[in-house]
Every structure is written in structure tokens, then in C-alpha cells.
Design a protein around this motif. Structure first.
Motif, PDB file in Angstrom:
ATOM      1  N   SER A 179       0.835  -1.202   0.000  1.00 43.75           N
ATOM      2  CA  SER A 179       0.000   0.000   0.000  1.00 43.75           C
ATOM      3  C   SER A 179       0.867   1.249   0.000  1.00 43.75           C
ATOM      4  O   SER A 179       0.598   2.218  -0.709  1.00 43.75           O
ATOM      5  CB  SER A 179      -0.924  -0.025   1.213  1.00 43.75           C
ATOM      6  N   ARG A 180       1.923   1.214   0.773  1.00 43.94           N
ATOM      7  CA  ARG A 180       2.861   2.348   0.829  1.00 43.94           C
ATOM      8  C   ARG A 180       3.551   2.560  -0.510  1.00 43.94           C
ATOM      9  O   ARG A 180       3.733   3.694  -0.962  1.00 43.94           O
ATOM     10  CB  ARG A 180       3.914   2.092   1.892  1.00 43.94           C
ATOM     11  N   ILE A 181       3.951   1.456  -1.132  1.00 46.87           N
ATOM     12  CA  ILE A 181       4.616   1.556  -2.432  1.00 46.87           C
ATOM     13  C   ILE A 181       3.651   2.134  -3.456  1.00 46.87           C
ATOM     14  O   ILE A 181       4.013   3.008  -4.249  1.00 46.87           O
ATOM     15  CB  ILE A 181       5.154   0.181  -2.893  1.00 46.87           C
ATOM     16  N   MET A 182       2.387   1.674  -3.443  1.00 43.53           N
ATOM     17  CA  MET A 182       1.400   2.192  -4.387  1.00 43.53           C
ATOM     18  C   MET A 182       1.180   3.681  -4.175  1.00 43.53           C
ATOM     19  O   MET A 182       1.039   4.439  -5.132  1.00 43.53           O
ATOM     20  CB  MET A 182       0.083   1.426  -4.268  1.00 43.53           C
ATOM     21  N   ARG A 183       1.160   4.089  -2.925  1.00 37.71           N
ATOM     22  CA  ARG A 183       1.032   5.521  -2.628  1.00 37.71           C
ATOM     23  C   ARG A 183       2.174   6.292  -3.270  1.00 37.71           C
ATOM     24  O   ARG A 183       1.961   7.325  -3.918  1.00 37.71           O
ATOM     25  CB  ARG A 183       1.011   5.742  -1.124  1.00 37.71           C
ATOM     26  N   SER A 184       3.398   5.797  -3.112  1.00 35.53           N
ATOM     27  CA  SER A 184       4.539   6.522  -3.673  1.00 35.53           C
ATOM     28  C   SER A 184       4.501   6.528  -5.197  1.00 35.53           C
ATOM     29  O   SER A 184       4.890   7.521  -5.821  1.00 35.53           O
ATOM     30  CB  SER A 184       5.859   5.947  -3.156  1.00 35.53           C
ATOM     31  N   VAL A 185       4.005   5.451  -5.817  1.00 36.98           N
ATOM     32  CA  VAL A 185       3.882   5.423  -7.273  1.00 36.98           C
ATOM     33  C   VAL A 185       2.876   6.478  -7.733  1.00 36.98           C
ATOM     34  O   VAL A 185       3.122   7.215  -8.692  1.00 36.98           O
ATOM     35  CB  VAL A 185       3.465   4.014  -7.768  1.00 36.98           C
ATOM     36  N   ILE A 186       1.747   6.573  -7.042  1.00 28.37           N
ATOM     37  CA  ILE A 186       0.736   7.568  -7.396  1.00 28.37           C
ATOM     38  C   ILE A 186       1.297   8.979  -7.243  1.00 28.37           C
ATOM     39  O   ILE A 186       1.145   9.821  -8.127  1.00 28.37           O
ATOM     40  CB  ILE A 186      -0.542   7.381  -6.554  1.00 28.37           C
ATOM     41  N   ILE A 187       1.967   9.234  -6.123  1.00 26.69           N
ATOM     42  CA  ILE A 187       2.550  10.558  -5.877  1.00 26.69           C
ATOM     43  C   ILE A 187       3.591  10.889  -6.947  1.00 26.69           C
ATOM     44  O   ILE A 187       3.605  11.996  -7.494  1.00 26.69           O
ATOM     45  CB  ILE A 187       3.168  10.637  -4.463  1.00 26.69           C
ATOM     46  N   ASP A 188       4.460   9.934  -7.271  1.00 20.62           N
ATOM     47  CA  ASP A 188       5.477  10.170  -8.304  1.00 20.62           C
ATOM     48  C   ASP A 188       4.839  10.460  -9.659  1.00 20.62           C
ATOM     49  O   ASP A 188       5.289  11.345 -10.390  1.00 20.62           O
ATOM     50  CB  ASP A 188       6.416   8.965  -8.427  1.00 20.62           C
ATOM     51  N   THR A 189       3.782   9.726  -9.994  1.00 20.89           N
ATOM     52  CA  THR A 189       3.097   9.935 -11.270  1.00 20.89           C
ATOM     53  C   THR A 189       2.474  11.326 -11.326  1.00 20.89           C
ATOM     54  O   THR A 189       2.571  12.018 -12.343  1.00 20.89           O
ATOM     55  CB  THR A 189       2.020   8.860 -11.485  1.00 20.89           C
ATOM     56  N   VAL A 190       1.849  11.728 -10.231  1.00 22.34           N
ATOM     57  CA  VAL A 190       1.238  13.066 -10.187  1.00 22.34           C
ATOM     58  C   VAL A 190       2.305  14.135 -10.326  1.00 22.34           C
ATOM     59  O   VAL A 190       2.135  15.104 -11.071  1.00 22.34           O
ATOM     60  CB  VAL A 190       0.433  13.241  -8.880  1.00 22.34           C
ATOM     61  N   ARG A 191       3.414  13.978  -9.647  1.00 24.72           N
ATOM     62  CA  ARG A 191       4.491  14.966  -9.749  1.00 24.72           C
ATOM     63  C   ARG A 191       5.051  15.044 -11.157  1.00 24.72           C
ATOM     64  O   ARG A 191       5.354  16.123 -11.651  1.00 24.72           O
ATOM     65  CB  ARG A 191       5.592  14.632  -8.743  1.00 24.72           C
ATOM     66  N   GLU A 192       5.207  13.887 -11.815  1.00 21.59           N
ATOM     67  CA  GLU A 192       5.695  13.887 -13.191  1.00 21.59           C
ATOM     68  C   GLU A 192       4.727  14.620 -14.108  1.00 21.59           C
ATOM     69  O   GLU A 192       5.147  15.395 -14.974  1.00 21.59           O
ATOM     70  CB  GLU A 192       5.885  12.446 -13.682  1.00 21.59           C
ATOM     71  N   ARG A 193       3.435  14.369 -13.933  1.00 22.07           N
ATOM     72  CA  ARG A 193       2.433  15.034 -14.767  1.00 22.07           C
ATOM     73  C   ARG A 193       2.445  16.540 -14.530  1.00 22.07           C
ATOM     74  O   ARG A 193       2.297  17.320 -15.467  1.00 22.07           O
ATOM     75  CB  ARG A 193       1.045  14.471 -14.485  1.00 22.07           C
ATOM     76  N   ARG A 194       2.602  16.946 -13.275  1.00 24.52           N
ATOM     77  CA  ARG A 194       2.639  18.380 -12.983  1.00 24.52           C
ATOM     78  C   ARG A 194       3.874  19.012 -13.603  1.00 24.52           C
ATOM     79  O   ARG A 194       3.827  20.141 -14.090  1.00 24.52           O
ATOM     80  CB  ARG A 194       2.596  18.621 -11.487  1.00 24.52           C
ATOM     81  N   GLU A 206       5.348  18.013 -16.312  1.00 27.18           N
ATOM     82  CA  GLU A 206       5.085  18.095 -17.748  1.00 27.18           C
ATOM     83  C   GLU A 206       4.228  19.312 -18.071  1.00 27.18           C
ATOM     84  O   GLU A 206       4.400  19.934 -19.114  1.00 27.18           O
ATOM     85  CB  GLU A 206       4.362  16.831 -18.230  1.00 27.18           C
ATOM     86  N   ARG A 207       3.316  19.651 -17.184  1.00 31.86           N
ATOM     87  CA  ARG A 207       2.444  20.797 -17.430  1.00 31.86           C
ATOM     88  C   ARG A 207       3.209  22.107 -17.416  1.00 31.86           C
ATOM     89  O   ARG A 207       2.777  23.095 -17.980  1.00 31.86           O
ATOM     90  CB  ARG A 207       1.352  20.877 -16.350  1.00 31.86           C
ATOM     91  N   ARG A 208       4.345  22.126 -16.743  1.00 33.23           N
ATOM     92  CA  ARG A 208       5.095  23.378 -16.600  1.00 33.23           C
ATOM     93  C   ARG A 208       6.104  23.602 -17.721  1.00 33.23           C
ATOM     94  O   ARG A 208       6.856  24.552 -17.691  1.00 33.23           O
ATOM     95  CB  ARG A 208       5.831  23.370 -15.260  1.00 33.23           C
ATOM     96  N   GLY A 209       6.167  22.703 -18.658  1.00 37.18           N
ATOM     97  CA  GLY A 209       7.156  22.920 -19.710  1.00 37.18           C
ATOM     98  C   GLY A 209       7.207  21.759 -20.655  1.00 37.18           C
ATOM     99  O   GLY A 209       6.208  21.104 -20.926  1.00 37.18           O
ATOM    100  N   GLY A 210       8.411  21.537 -21.149  1.00 35.92           N
ATOM    101  CA  GLY A 210       8.565  20.462 -22.109  1.00 35.92           C
ATOM    102  C   GLY A 210       8.164  20.921 -23.495  1.00 35.92           C
ATOM    103  O   GLY A 210       8.194  22.096 -23.826  1.00 35.92           O
ATOM    104  N   ASN A 211       7.755  20.003 -24.304  1.00 30.07           N
ATOM    105  CA  ASN A 211       7.371  20.310 -25.675  1.00 30.07           C
ATOM    106  C   ASN A 211       5.867  20.497 -25.823  1.00 30.07           C
ATOM    107  O   ASN A 211       5.336  20.385 -26.911  1.00 30.07           O
ATOM    108  CB  ASN A 211       7.846  19.190 -26.609  1.00 30.07           C
ATOM    109  N   LEU A 212       5.205  20.757 -24.750  1.00 33.20           N
ATOM    110  CA  LEU A 212       3.759  20.912 -24.805  1.00 33.20           C
ATOM    111  C   LEU A 212       3.384  22.317 -25.251  1.00 33.20           C
ATOM    112  O   LEU A 212       4.030  23.293 -24.893  1.00 33.20           O
ATOM    113  CB  LEU A 212       3.144  20.633 -23.423  1.00 33.20           C
ATOM    114  N   ARG A 213       2.315  22.399 -26.030  1.00 28.16           N
ATOM    115  CA  ARG A 213       1.789  23.697 -26.420  1.00 28.16           C
ATOM    116  C   ARG A 213       0.790  24.143 -25.377  1.00 28.16           C
ATOM    117  O   ARG A 213       0.007  23.347 -24.867  1.00 28.16           O
ATOM    118  CB  ARG A 213       1.059  23.608 -27.762  1.00 28.16           C
ATOM    119  N   GLU A 214       0.810  25.409 -25.061  1.00 26.74           N
ATOM    120  CA  GLU A 214      -0.142  25.952 -24.109  1.00 26.74           C
ATOM    121  C   GLU A 214      -1.465  26.223 -24.823  1.00 26.74           C
ATOM    122  O   GLU A 214      -1.504  26.851 -25.868  1.00 26.74           O
ATOM    123  CB  GLU A 214       0.390  27.246 -23.499  1.00 26.74           C
TER     124      GLU A 214
END
Length: 184
Positions: A79-94, A96-104
Motif C-alpha cells: 500500500s505504501r509503495i502504491m502511494r509513492s507510485v501515485i505521488i510520483d506519477t502526479v508529480r511527473e504530470r505536474r 510536464e504541465r510546466r514545460g517540455g514540448n507541450l503547447r499551451e
């Protein structure tokens, strides 16, 4: 087929194939745990049940030593590991929203105004949970197992070796503390 506890002990002793057998034996229950974590839908739209279990397995394999002595401890650790995976995924997505090759792209819709996004809510709860963990570690474990793990009060009581009543009181106290932290 060996019991989960026997496989856990073998995995702790360093047997690589025991780790694989452990996850194969626990796969259905890990999927149930992952489904409970993701059941509200809004919490994480990138991960599905299968990918959460598989990402957790990869993180577990990278982590090295298994930190569980028996079946209950293994699922609490999972359960703890799954929590950390979810948190890491959310942080990665955030990130990505702040930059990268994405168009605003600017959308004009009033329907979503004022609604917290799933990723914002997850990170706010995570930060509040870290603060709660500093003050009341047991309350933080109860919240982690209930909010992120989807455990019932009886399952939490069994895993933490507490009474159902104590878990209910801890949950109520933790909810009040977290609500106060999240409002500020």
C-alpha cells in the motif's frame, strides 16, 4: 503453491525467484488494493489498476530489501509503495504541465472553475499526511491505509493490531486534523 508468508521469508533472504513468485501469488489481491486506491476515478486518470500494480512491482524490485514479515505487513508495505507510485506519477504530470514540448492551450469553460484537480488534491493530501506523520505517526498510518490503500476499518485494525473502535477514533481524529491542514 507456497504460502505468502513463506515466500516473503524467502524473498527477505534474497531469493530472486521468491520475489517473482510472491508477486504472482499476491497478484489478485494487489489488483484489489490498486483498484481500491483508484476507485474514485478523479484521483488519478493516468494509472489504471494493472499499471499501478506493475509500477509498484518495478519500484519494489528496485528497492532491494523487502520490509515485511508476514502477509499483513506485506500488503501494508505494498500500500505504501502504491502511494509513492501515485505521488510520483502526479508529480511527473505536474512537471510536464510546466514545460517540455507541450503547447499551451487556453480553454474557456466555467464548469471546472473552483474544482480541485485530482493531482492537486493528491499532493495536498500527501503534504498534509507528511505533517500528520510527524505529529501522530499512528494516525498517519490509518489515513494512509484508508485513503490511499482502500482498507476497511477491520482490515486496518488487523494490520496495525488495534481494535476496530480505536481505528474509528483515529480515523475521525485524523480526518479533523487533515481537514484543518487542508483548509489553511
Amino acid at each position: 503453491m507456497q504460502t505468502l508468508t513463506a515466500l516473503i521469508r524467502q524473498a527477505q533472504e534474497g531469493a530472486q525467484d521468491a520475489r517473482d513468485q510472491l508477486f504472482a501469488a499476491a497478484y489478485d489481491e494487489l489488483r484489489k488494493l490498486a483498484r481500491a486506491r483508484l476507485r474514485d476515478g478523479g484521483r488519478n486518470t493516468v494509472l489504471d489498476t494493472t499499471s499501478l500494480v506493475h509500477e509498484s512491482y518495478l519500484k519494489f524490485m528496485q528497492g532491494g530489501q523487502l520490509r515485511a514479515d508476514d502477509r499483513k505487513a506485506f500488503f501494508a508495505y505494498s500500500s505504501r509503495i502504491m502511494r509513492s507510485v501515485i505521488i510520483d506519477t502526479v508529480r511527473e504530470r505536474r512537471a510536464e504541465r510546466r514545460g517540455g514540448n507541450l503547447r499551451e492551450v487556453t480553454l474557456n469553460t466555467e464548469v471546472g472553475d473552483g474544482l480541485p484537480s485530482g493531482s492537486d488534491e493528491i499532493l495536498r493530501v500527501h503534504d498534509a499526511l507528511l505533517a500528520l506523520e510527524q505529529a501522530e505517526p499512528r494516525l498517519a498510518r490509518v489515513v494512509e491505509m484508508r485513503y490511499f490503500g482502500g482498507y476497511s476499518e477491520a482490515e486496518i485494525a488487523e494490520a496495525l493490531e488495534l481494535t476496530d473502535r480505536t481505528v474509528r477514533r483515529d480515523w475521525e481524529k485524523a480526518r479533523l486534523l487533515l481537514m484543518a491542514m487542508l483548509k489553511s
